[in-house]
Design a protein around this motif. Structure first.
Motif, mmCIF file in Angstrom:
data_model
loop_
_atom_site.group_PDB
_atom_site.id
_atom_site.type_symbol
_atom_site.label_atom_id
_atom_site.label_comp_id
_atom_site.label_asym_id
_atom_site.label_seq_id
_atom_site.Cartn_x
_atom_site.Cartn_y
_atom_site.Cartn_z
ATOM 1 N N THR A 55 41.266 -23.634 49.481
ATOM 2 C CA THR A 55 40.273 -23.397 50.532
ATOM 3 C C THR A 55 38.978 -24.169 50.329
ATOM 4 O O THR A 55 38.123 -24.192 51.211
ATOM 5 C CB THR A 55 39.939 -21.901 50.619
ATOM 6 O OG1 THR A 55 39.450 -21.462 49.342
ATOM 7 C CG2 THR A 55 41.170 -21.092 50.999
ATOM 8 N N SER A 56 38.799 -24.772 49.160
ATOM 9 C CA SER A 56 37.572 -25.541 48.921
ATOM 10 C C SER A 56 37.869 -26.622 47.889
ATOM 11 O O SER A 56 38.995 -26.725 47.375
ATOM 12 C CB SER A 56 36.441 -24.629 48.444
ATOM 13 O OG SER A 56 36.782 -24.026 47.204
ATOM 14 N N SER A 57 36.852 -27.390 47.543
ATOM 15 C CA SER A 57 37.019 -28.501 46.619
ATOM 16 C C SER A 57 37.687 -28.062 45.327
ATOM 17 O O SER A 57 37.218 -27.119 44.659
ATOM 18 C CB SER A 57 35.656 -29.133 46.322
ATOM 19 O OG SER A 57 35.758 -30.050 45.265
ATOM 20 N N ILE A 58 38.779 -28.751 44.997
ATOM 21 C CA ILE A 58 39.502 -28.389 43.767
ATOM 22 C C ILE A 58 38.641 -28.649 42.542
ATOM 23 O O ILE A 58 38.572 -27.831 41.620
ATOM 24 C CB ILE A 58 40.821 -29.178 43.699
ATOM 25 C CG1 ILE A 58 41.742 -28.763 44.856
ATOM 26 C CG2 ILE A 58 41.514 -28.955 42.360
ATOM 27 C CD1 ILE A 58 43.007 -29.574 44.948
ATOM 28 N N GLN A 59 37.962 -29.802 42.523
ATOM 29 C CA GLN A 59 37.148 -30.129 41.345
ATOM 30 C C GLN A 59 36.013 -29.131 41.149
ATOM 31 O O GLN A 59 35.683 -28.738 40.028
ATOM 32 C CB GLN A 59 36.591 -31.544 41.474
ATOM 33 C CG GLN A 59 35.871 -32.039 40.216
ATOM 34 C CD GLN A 59 36.774 -32.028 38.999
ATOM 35 O OE1 GLN A 59 37.854 -32.604 39.021
ATOM 36 N NE2 GLN A 59 36.366 -31.317 37.938
#
Length: 620
Positions: free
Chosen positions: A420-424
């Motif tokens: 749902t959001s930036s993996i990093q």
């Protein structure tokens, strides 16, 4: 002046001369004969060997009147008649020999018997003149032969003027009726060919052409367009297709060719400039020789200059026969191999023709987008060609059931589902797996494992109130326990054994084609809830093979309207003989829902053999 008028004048002159006694009797005889001959010449019939006419020859009644009224320009022969049928100037060559023909020939001012004439004629019935093989026996023809020397144009002009109401040129064949016309040229409108012959190949149809066709205007075709042969190419500067689908690969029943769209483009390469020392042109192929190794390749675009008008220009290199020669297509008159003095010719390559496309590869059925191919594809694309690469694509969105990006597999891409959001960003907020440091209270999930200790084993720590090792040390040593207490599994007892509140495990069995597999390690009491449909086979598996032991199993069988017994007994898949009491197998209960109990005692003898004793309790 007509011949009759001239004869009348002669008669008048004779009469006046006689009155003046100017002629002798002998003169009068000669004059009479001359007048008779002239009179015969004016008659409608007669035979002549040779006629010399120094002025105009009039044939037919009032021919001179016609000439005067029509104001004919420089006529030589004027003929006129009136008949309610066709009138003709008849000419027939009665010879049927192979060189015979009947001809009407008009000559130009410099014409001779061999050139400078137009000839309309018909051949004889046996015509086979080797100098005129274009005609056969009984052929009609019109020949135009320009005068020798090349100054005459020698054209054959077939034309109509604009003075008529239609001025068409009509061609017909196979009949003389109005509906036999097959081609009509209408001035400033069209050339119309109408022959109801369907075209099913390049050699069929109302119009067949061997050779090229050049069309400067538009083409509108009501029927289908079929391109046949190998290497068929359709070239156009602009292509607009009204159909919603473009179909390729018609009748590709073997799936042997690639299908798709190929594009041609040019890319810049390092400029190569070479001096040209020799030129040649044969059969529309130009060959140039460079003074040193050129380094050119097929499909390089070469600019040739300072040779001559025949060779100069921009071309695509077709072949490289040697390191110092190259060829390109050039439609021109043959030029013998000629050295270029001082090697002043120039050949420059700075761009190269390449190909890109989007095709379905017939070898694996995969659609591929490629670029930088140097060989023009024809039928298939050589995807292993040196330099060919897969091209980039840009689109707003892509939906695919399977995909791989570089070395990232479809499975790995699938792991993105639910993110749902930036993996990093999420990773950066997590603790490292190696040597993390926690502060405050750390709550671990129930499944947490530490090294080889899994979550279940860690759960056993719950409720421990003091040092585990201290508590273990206070317990009976395992070495003493093994001689003091029975093992939890596989224990052997000697002497009297007293058991209380014993509950034995019942294992449910499902017959497969009336075969039941009885796993000894699962239990020794088995229950079959579904009635057998035939004599049963019991296969007991995982039975200990320790000698001098006896093991017993009990099988509860639910019978149907027809009862069945276990007639075959196996241990580990090996058939054994069932020893029934008194040597007689029991009679099963044939009643729906009744239970028959079959017991088997398996004795492992000291010699390693099996003895199986069967017993039954029926009709429960």
């Amino acid at each position: 002046m007509t011949l009759a008028t001239e004869i009348g004048l002669v008669k008048t002159e004779i009469a006046s001369s006689l009155a003046a006694s100017l002629y002798t009797a002998k003169d009068l005889v000669y004059v009479a004969k001359a007048i008779e001959a002239l009179a015969n010449a004016e008659t409608t019939t007669g035979s002549f060997q040779t006629i010399n006419v120094s002025s105009i020859l009039y044939v037919g009644p009032a021919a001179q009147t016609f000439q005067t009224a029509a104001a004919l320009t420089n006529p030589v022969i004027v003929a006129q008649t009136s008949a309610n049928d066709y009138a003709q100037i008849a000419f027939k060559n009665t010879s049927s020999n192979s060189n015979a023909s009947t001809d009407f020939i008009a000559y130009s001012n410099n014409g001779t018997d061999s050139d400078g004439y137009i000839d309309m004629g018909i051949t004889s019935s046996s015509f086979s003149d080797p100098d005129f093989t274009i005609t056969g026996p009984g052929d009609g023809y019109i020949f135009m032969v320009g005068a020798a020397g090349g100054s005459d144009k020698g054209n054959l002009v077939l034309a109509t003027s604009d003075s008529g109401s239609q001025n068409k040129i009509i061609f017909a064949a196979g009949g003389l009726a109005s509906d036999d016309s097959q081609m009509v040229i209408t001035p400033n409108q069209n050339v119309h060919i109408e022959i109801p012959t369907a075209s099913t190949s390049p050699t069929t149809g109302a119009l067949t052409i061997v050779g090229g066709v050049g069309i400067a205007g538009d083409i509108n075709i009501a029927g289908n367009v079929t391109f046949g042969g190998t290497g068929t190419t359709l070239e156009t500067s602009t292509l607009a297709v009204s159909d919603p689908l473009i179909f390729v690969g018609n009748d590709n029943i073997t799936d042997a060719v690639d299908l798709g769209l190929i594009a041609e483009y040019a890319t810049t390469v390092s400029t190569i400039t070479k001096a040209v020392s020799n030129k040649a042109l044969t059969s529309n192929v130009a060959t140039l020789t460079t003074s040193t190794t050129h380094g050119f390749a097929v499909n390089d675009i070469v600019v040739v200059s300072t040779i001559d008008a025949t060779f100069n220009g921009t071309y695509v290199i077709a072949s490289v026969p040697t390191t110092t020669t190259f060829t390109y297509s050039k439609v021109a008159t043959n030029v013998a191999s000629t050295a270029i003095a001082g090697a002043t010719g120039s050949a420059v390559v700075s761009i190269k023709r390449k190909y890109a496309g989007a095709v379905r590869d017939a070898s694996d059925g995969v659609f591929k987008v490629f670029k930088d191919a140097t060989t023009k594809p024809s039928g298939t694309v050589n995807f292993s060609e040196s330099g060919l690469a897969f091209a980039d694509m840009r689109m707003a969105g892509l939906t695919a059931s399977s995909a791989a990006i570089g070395s990232v597999t479809n499975t790995e891409i699938g792991y993105l589902s639910g993110v749902t959001s930036s993996i990093q960003t999420q990773i950066s907020t997590k603790a490292a797996l190696a040597g993390p440091t926690f502060t405050g209270t750390v709550v671990l999930p129930a499944t947490t494992s530490i090294g080889d200790v899994d979550g279940t084993e860690l759960g056993y720590v719950n409720g421990v109130s003091s040092n585990i090792q201290t508590q273990l040390d206070a317990k009976l040593a395992s070495a003493t326990a093994s001689t003091t207490y029975a093992a939890l599994s596989g224990a052997s007892f000697t002497g009297a054994v007293q058991l209380e509140e014993v509950a034995e495990k019942v294992v449910d069995i499902t017959l497969a084609t009336n075969v039941g597999t009885l796993d000894w390690t699962a239990g020794n009491i088995f229950y079959i809830a579904s009635a057998p449909t035939g004599a049963m086979t019991f296969n007991v598996t995982n039975v200990p093979t320790t000698v001098s032991k006896i093991m017993t199993i009990n099988v509860f069988v639910t019978q149907g309207s027809t009862g069945y017994i276990p007639s075959t007994f196996q241990i580990g898949g090996v058939g054994q003989t069932i020893r029934w009491p008194s040597g007689s197998a029991p009679t099963p209960t044939s009643s729906v829902g009744k239970i028959d109990i079959f017991s088997f005692t398996m004795q492992r003898t000291s010699g390693g053999a099996w003895l199986v004793y069967g017993a039954s309790s029926l009709n429960f």
